[in-house]
Design an enzyme around this catalytic site. Structure first.
Site, mmCIF file in Angstrom:
data_model
loop_
_atom_site.group_PDB
_atom_site.id
_atom_site.type_symbol
_atom_site.label_atom_id
_atom_site.label_comp_id
_atom_site.label_asym_id
_atom_site.label_seq_id
_atom_site.Cartn_x
_atom_site.Cartn_y
_atom_site.Cartn_z
ATOM 1 N N GLU A 114 -12.878 -0.414 -2.009
ATOM 2 C CA GLU A 114 -11.595 -0.559 -2.255
ATOM 3 C C GLU A 114 -11.442 -2.214 -1.866
ATOM 4 O OE1 GLU A 114 -8.801 -2.310 1.024
ATOM 5 O OE2 GLU A 114 -9.384 -0.357 1.838
ATOM 6 N N HIS A 115 -12.285 -2.901 -1.225
ATOM 7 C CA HIS A 115 -12.554 -4.308 -1.271
ATOM 8 C C HIS A 115 -12.930 -4.774 -2.580
ATOM 9 C CE1 HIS A 115 -11.830 -5.798 3.275
ATOM 10 N NE2 HIS A 115 -11.592 -4.628 3.470
#
Length: 427
Positions: free
Chosen positions: A59-60
């Site tokens: 997600e990052h």
């Protein structure tokens, strides 16, 4: 292409694209903004033990550069029109979302489509973001009233994905290779388990057209295997040099699909959901044993947790726990109509107030489609809350509090009763 007709409230429309991706909109004519995102029905519980934290790291990394934009350009394009861009990882869902003026909706879906289909996972960016996630884990560890819930979750669901920390473990995040991070998206994300959701001043047909053109290269991963959650209970006790003791006492709760889902929500509100709740009045107002106390009912697709959090002083911990347990034990047999109506009114108000914001309506729509395969009108939710009676609450209270307890404590814990002592009093 499958198109669902608008709901009776005439605000929600849902279209299923040929690749299985669903596009859902909740139109709000009175606003000038749109909240828009892409939700994937995968999260921490779909990881392997040796790769715990990969969903969060992925997600990052989604914001750290694509074949079309570098990390700075991703941020600048959204912020140049006054928009916001963010994401989060949960145990069963991962979301990438934006909020902007309705006129800039096309830019938002273009950026979101880009990061999910064209991310490059540059090694240098990966190392930098790895360091950021490790700092995030460290920050959580330094926040006792935050990390206590991770300890509670792990003891409630030991040795299984449902109990693993969503942020990941530092020793694993520190060495996850690039191919594992990129491979998680390719193997776990699939359009049939993804939702494009939007709420606000939105043109549904335009969003469908944009999604059809821009999201035609989504990963075609396999349906992620999901290990059935098995609540067991137990104890985590950690001595730390802190001013306060942080305690969570919990039990097996209800899933999203449980017939008593709304009864458990009303029970939570009645027992510890506000200043008029039983625990707040008895433990804080009457006895002054805590600064903070509240209950929670957390649900998942196949399990749930019901818990009580309290922050107290070292000397008060011993007296506090028996009072909490006594309130838990007597609630089923001492219910009255007035407090049930008050708790239901609070839940109804919260439900309807959340309808006033585009972000909450967008998230609710996506989550409902992933969990129930349909949008649930607010009127239906309110009706189910209103239908909960004292007999329903008594039934679910007896069921929940008969399950094995889970006890997590952090801080100067010497005066916190042991799990065995808690079990004896509950019995």
């Amino acid at each position: 292409m499958n198109i669902q007709k608008p709901t009776p409230s005439n605000s929600v429309r849902i279209t299923t694209l040929p690749n299985g991706l669903r596009v859902a909109t909740d139109r709000m004519d009175s606003v000038e903004t749109v909240s828009l995102g892409i939700w994937a029905g995968v999260g921490t519980r779909h990881e392997t033990l040796e790769h715990n934290g990969v969903a969060h790291l992925l997600e990052h990394m989604a914001f750290k550069g694509t074949k079309r934009r570098n990390a700075r350009e991703i941020a600048e394009e959204i912020e140049s029109v006054g928009g916001l861009l963010n994401a989060y990882t949960g145990r069963e869902q991962t979301a990438y979302y934006a909020k902007m003026l309705s006129a800039d909706m096309a830019l938002a879906i273009d950026v979101l489509a880009d990061i999910l289909q064209n991310s490059v996972y540059d090694e240098a960016e990966l190392e930098r973001e790895r360091a950021v996630v490790l700092q995030e884990i460290g920050q959580a560890e330094d926040t006792p009233d935050d990390i206590i819930f991770d300890h509670f979750q792990e003891v409630a669901f030991p040795d299984q994905p449902m109990g693993w920390p969503t942020l990941g473990r530092a020793e694993i995040i520190g060495k996850l290779p690039r191919d594992v991070v990129a491979g998680y998206l390719e193997s776990r994300y699939r359009p049939e388990r993804m939702i494009v959701a939007a709420a606000g001043n939105i043109d549904h047909d335009r969003l469908v057209d944009l999604a059809t053109r821009l999201l035609d290269r989504l990963p075609k991963g396999a349906e992620p295997g999901t290990e059935t959650a098995a609540y067991r209970g137990g104890e985590h006790r950690e001595e730390r040099d802190l001013e306060q003791v942080n305690v969570v006492l919990g039990f097996s709760g209800v899933s999203y699909h449980d017939p008593d889902y709304y009864a458990a929500a009303v029970l939570s509100q009645l027992l510890g959901g506000g200043m008029s709740s039983r625990l707040f009045q008895e433990v804080r107002e009457k006895r002054g044993l805590v600064y903070s106390i509240h209950t929670f009912s957390s649900s998942y697709s196949d399990a749930g947790l019901f818990g009580i959090y309290a922050g107290t002083g070292e000397k008060e911990a011993a007296e506090m726990m028996p009072v909490i347990i006594d309130e838990v034990l007597k609630v089923a047999d001492t219910l009255n109509e007035e407090e049930v109506k008050r708790a239901a009114a609070q839940l109804k108000a919260g439900t309807l107030m959340s309808r006033e914001g585009t972000s909450s309506r967008c998230e609710q729509l996506a989550s409902q489609l992933l969990l129930y395969d349909r949008a649930i009108p607010a009127e239906e939710v309110v009706a189910k809350i209103e239908a909960v009676g004292t007999a329903d609450i008594a039934r679910i209270a007896k069921r929940i509090f008969a399950s094995a307890p889970t006890l997590a404590s952090l801080g100067p814990v010497a005066q916190v009763p042991s799990l065995d002592a808690v079990r004896r009093r509950l019995a």
